[in-house]
Design a protein around this motif. Structure first.
Motif, PDB file in Angstrom:
ATOM      1  N   ALA A 126      15.251   2.154   2.937  1.00 27.49           N
ATOM      2  CA  ALA A 126      14.192   3.137   2.668  1.00 27.49           C
ATOM      3  C   ALA A 126      12.909   2.411   2.271  1.00 27.49           C
ATOM      4  CB  ALA A 126      14.631   4.097   1.564  1.00 27.49           C
ATOM      5  N   HIS A 127      13.042   1.347   1.478  1.00 24.88           N
ATOM      6  CA  HIS A 127      11.873   0.517   1.161  1.00 24.88           C
ATOM      7  C   HIS A 127      11.270  -0.058   2.443  1.00 24.88           C
ATOM      8  CE1 HIS A 127      12.151   0.854  -3.081  1.00 24.88           C
ATOM      9  NE2 HIS A 127      13.142  -0.008  -3.285  1.00 24.88           N
ATOM     10  N   GLN A 128      12.126  -0.568   3.314  1.00 26.81           N
ATOM     11  CA  GLN A 128      11.645  -1.141   4.581  1.00 26.81           C
ATOM     12  C   GLN A 128      10.853  -0.133   5.402  1.00 26.81           C
ATOM     13  OE1 GLN A 128      15.445  -2.701   6.179  1.00 26.81           O
ATOM     14  NE2 GLN A 128      14.282  -4.547   6.654  1.00 26.81           N
ATOM     15  N   LEU A 129      11.259   1.107   5.328  1.00 28.15           N
ATOM     16  CA  LEU A 129      10.632   2.153   6.128  1.00 28.15           C
ATOM     17  C   LEU A 129       9.394   2.744   5.465  1.00 28.15           C
ATOM     18  CD1 LEU A 129      13.892   3.876   7.412  1.00 28.15           C
ATOM     19  CD2 LEU A 129      12.304   2.495   8.758  1.00 28.15           C
ATOM     20  N   GLY A 130       9.003   2.160   4.326  1.00 30.78           N
ATOM     21  CA  GLY A 130       7.722   2.535   3.743  1.00 30.78           C
ATOM     22  C   GLY A 130       7.772   3.365   2.479  1.00 30.78           C
ATOM     23  N   PHE A 131       8.974   3.604   1.935  1.00 28.17           N
ATOM     24  CA  PHE A 131       9.068   4.349   0.680  1.00 28.17           C
ATOM     25  C   PHE A 131       9.244   3.339  -0.448  1.00 28.17           C
ATOM     26  CE2 PHE A 131       9.934   7.393   3.949  1.00 28.17           C
ATOM     27  CZ  PHE A 131       9.227   8.502   3.518  1.00 28.17           C
ATOM     28  N   ALA A 132       8.121   2.947  -1.019  1.00 28.82           N
ATOM     29  CA  ALA A 132       8.097   1.830  -1.962  1.00 28.82           C
ATOM     30  C   ALA A 132       8.661   2.191  -3.330  1.00 28.82           C
ATOM     31  CB  ALA A 132       6.665   1.307  -2.108  1.00 28.82           C
ATOM     32  N   LYS A 133       8.493   3.442  -3.742  1.00 22.07           N
ATOM     33  CA  LYS A 133       8.895   3.818  -5.099  1.00 22.07           C
ATOM     34  C   LYS A 133      10.416   3.892  -5.220  1.00 22.07           C
ATOM     35  CE  LYS A 133       4.608   6.299  -6.021  1.00 22.07           C
ATOM     36  NZ  LYS A 133       3.959   7.590  -6.314  1.00 22.07           N
ATOM     37  N   MET A 142       0.829  -1.219   0.000  1.00 21.71           N
ATOM     38  CA  MET A 142       0.000   0.000   0.000  1.00 21.71           C
ATOM     39  C   MET A 142       0.860   1.264   0.000  1.00 21.71           C
ATOM     40  SD  MET A 142      -3.144  -0.785  -0.289  1.00 21.71           S
ATOM     41  CE  MET A 142      -3.788   0.849   0.010  1.00 21.71           C
ATOM     42  N   ASN A 143       2.140   1.129   0.378  1.00 19.06           N
ATOM     43  CA  ASN A 143       3.031   2.296   0.363  1.00 19.06           C
ATOM     44  C   ASN A 143       3.236   2.861  -1.042  1.00 19.06           C
ATOM     45  OD1 ASN A 143       3.852   2.653   3.177  1.00 19.06           O
ATOM     46  ND2 ASN A 143       4.756   0.620   2.974  1.00 19.06           N
ATOM     47  N   TYR A 144       2.957   2.081  -2.069  1.00 17.47           N
ATOM     48  CA  TYR A 144       3.061   2.596  -3.427  1.00 17.47           C
ATOM     49  C   TYR A 144       2.097   3.757  -3.677  1.00 17.47           C
ATOM     50  CZ  TYR A 144       6.104  -1.078  -5.338  1.00 17.47           C
ATOM     51  OH  TYR A 144       7.162  -1.893  -5.626  1.00 17.47           O
ATOM     52  N   TYR A 145       1.049   3.846  -2.861  1.00 16.62           N
ATOM     53  CA  TYR A 145      -0.014   4.823  -3.121  1.00 16.62           C
ATOM     54  C   TYR A 145      -0.048   5.947  -2.090  1.00 16.62           C
ATOM     55  CZ  TYR A 145      -1.267   0.773  -5.890  1.00 16.62           C
ATOM     56  OH  TYR A 145      -1.223  -0.282  -6.761  1.00 16.62           O
ATOM     57  N   ARG A 146       1.024   6.064  -1.284  1.00 16.83           N
ATOM     58  CA  ARG A 146       1.079   7.138  -0.303  1.00 16.83           C
ATOM     59  C   ARG A 146       1.370   8.466  -0.988  1.00 16.83           C
ATOM     60  NH1 ARG A 146       6.268   6.127   3.497  1.00 16.83           N
ATOM     61  NH2 ARG A 146       5.281   7.883   4.548  1.00 16.83           N
ATOM     62  N   LEU A 147       1.413   9.551  -0.221  1.00 16.22           N
ATOM     63  CA  LEU A 147       1.726  10.866  -0.795  1.00 16.22           C
ATOM     64  C   LEU A 147       3.115  10.856  -1.437  1.00 16.22           C
ATOM     65  CD1 LEU A 147       0.503  13.319   1.998  1.00 16.22           C
ATOM     66  CD2 LEU A 147      -0.468  13.090  -0.303  1.00 16.22           C
ATOM     67  N   PRO A 148       3.294  11.555  -2.553  1.00 17.97           N
ATOM     68  CA  PRO A 148       4.628  11.667  -3.148  1.00 17.97           C
ATOM     69  C   PRO A 148       5.596  12.337  -2.174  1.00 17.97           C
ATOM     70  CG  PRO A 148       2.931  12.449  -4.657  1.00 17.97           C
ATOM     71  CD  PRO A 148       2.268  12.253  -3.326  1.00 17.97           C
TER      72      PRO A 148
END
Length: 354
Positions: free
Chosen positions: A235-242, A108-114
């Motif tokens: 950074a991915h682990q911490l929720g920044f998927a992009k 779901m982190n893919y759809y968070r705020l930029p």
């Protein structure tokens, strides 16, 4: 799994897809209630559960899943008188479980705020601004190289083992949390991938297992790349998927940490994105700027290129094309070609800094 259960799960697959699509239109909701809410706790729990294990549990899990897939294909598909309804039902039910797990645990982190909105940065930049920031990074890279190696023709060798690099990322992220609150990296769960050789032939430096929240680093990559690669996967682990946002955070983390080798890795990492982008806009200017770099820095770049070229194979483009399609399916329309947004973040963050 009973047939009735399989049927219910199969029916839920399209329902999930539609639901995710609807939720994706509300990034503020995802940011507050998932990325800064539920995910903070589930990700920490997973890192506590799997982080202490000295090997990659996720790699073993993937290996087992591949074995089960081969077994499934052999027993259900590659045989006479295939019952395609049963095959489709079982495959849909399994995919439904995987799809739900992926999105609940990380996706779901893919759809968070930029990230530029989170940090109040612009997402556009001019060529003049790009050149300005590139020149700043060149100056910084040359100073760091000189401090590390008086001989301007020698490349920099980072003296840390990969395990030492992973340990240093903890205080590195702690320092970054003063710029980006909430990025204190504890507990850590980062390891050399058991599948490092296949990863190298596929052309990847690392990956995050979304089901175990383990950061996997390709153990064969050059140590010069280890700081930025490990910070990228964290950074991915911490929720920044992009990918583009993870690259920016990796640069920010390594550049701001109190370690000159991390600084060098981070500055040259960020600079390469800027020069690549400038090359597409103004080839002549990009070459002129590249020539301002000490030869040893250019040698570091060449060593990385040589490493990947030594593992080139006919299957690598297929793997990268598949991953590119995966990125495009997960709210990254540019796929692997994400330089412009990484550079937008770098330029707009550094243009007013000394």
């Amino acid at each position: 799994m009973q047939r009735k259960t399989k049927f219910i799960l199969a029916i839920l697959l399209p329902v999930q897809i539609i639901l995710i699509k609807i939720i994706s239109f509300f990034p503020e909701f995802i940011e507050q209630f998932y990325s800064k809410g539920i995910f903070v706790y589930t990700s920490k729990i997973l890192r506590y559960v799997f982080g202490w294990i000295p090997f990659s549990f996720g790699d073993i899990l993937y290996t087992v899943l591949i074995i089960f897939l081969i077994r499934f294909l052999y027993r259900k598909v590659f045989k006479k008188n295939v019952l395609w309804k049963e095959v489709l039902l079982e495959a849909s039910a399994t995919l439904s479980v995987v799809y739900a797990s992926f999105h609940l645990l990380w996706g779901m982190n893919y759809y968070r705020l930029p990230l530029h909105e989170i940090m109040n940065l612009d997402d556009e930049y001019t060529e003049a601004e790009l050149i300005q920031v590139s020149e700043k990074l060149i100056s910084k890279a040359n100073i760091l190289h000189l401090r590390l190696e008086p001989n301007d023709s020698l490349s920099i060798k980072i003296p840390y083992s990969k395990d030492e690099v992973y340990q240093k990322t903890i205080p590195a992220y702690r320092q970054l949390s003063s710029i980006l609150p909430g990025l204190d990296y504890h507990p850590k769960s980062i390891k050399n991938s058991i599948l490092s050789l296949p990863l190298t032939y596929m052309g990847f430096s690392g990956y995050l297992n979304p089901l175990t929240n383990e950061a996997q680093v390709n153990g064969l990559i050059l140590n010069y790349k280890a700081p930025t690669t490990s910070c990228h996967e964290e950074a991915h682990q911490l929720g920044f998927a992009k990918e583009n946002e993870a690259n920016f955070i990796a640069a920010l983390t390594t550049i701001n940490y109190d370690d000159i080798y991390f600084n060098y890795s981070g500055v040259t990492f960020a600079l390469r994105f800027c020069l690549n982008d400038l090359y597409h806009r103004n080839e002549e200017k990009a070459i002129c700027l590249l020539e301002k770099l000490r030869p040893g820095i250019r040698k570091n770049y060449q060593e990385v290129n040589d490493f990947w070229e030594s593992y080139e194979n006919p299957l690598e483009p297929i793997f990268k094309s598949t991953y590119d399609s995966y990125l495009k399916a997960n709210n990254q329309p540019d796929g692997m070609e994400t330089y412009s947004y990484v550079v937008a973040l770098l330029v707009n963050y550094y243009k007013n800094k000394v």
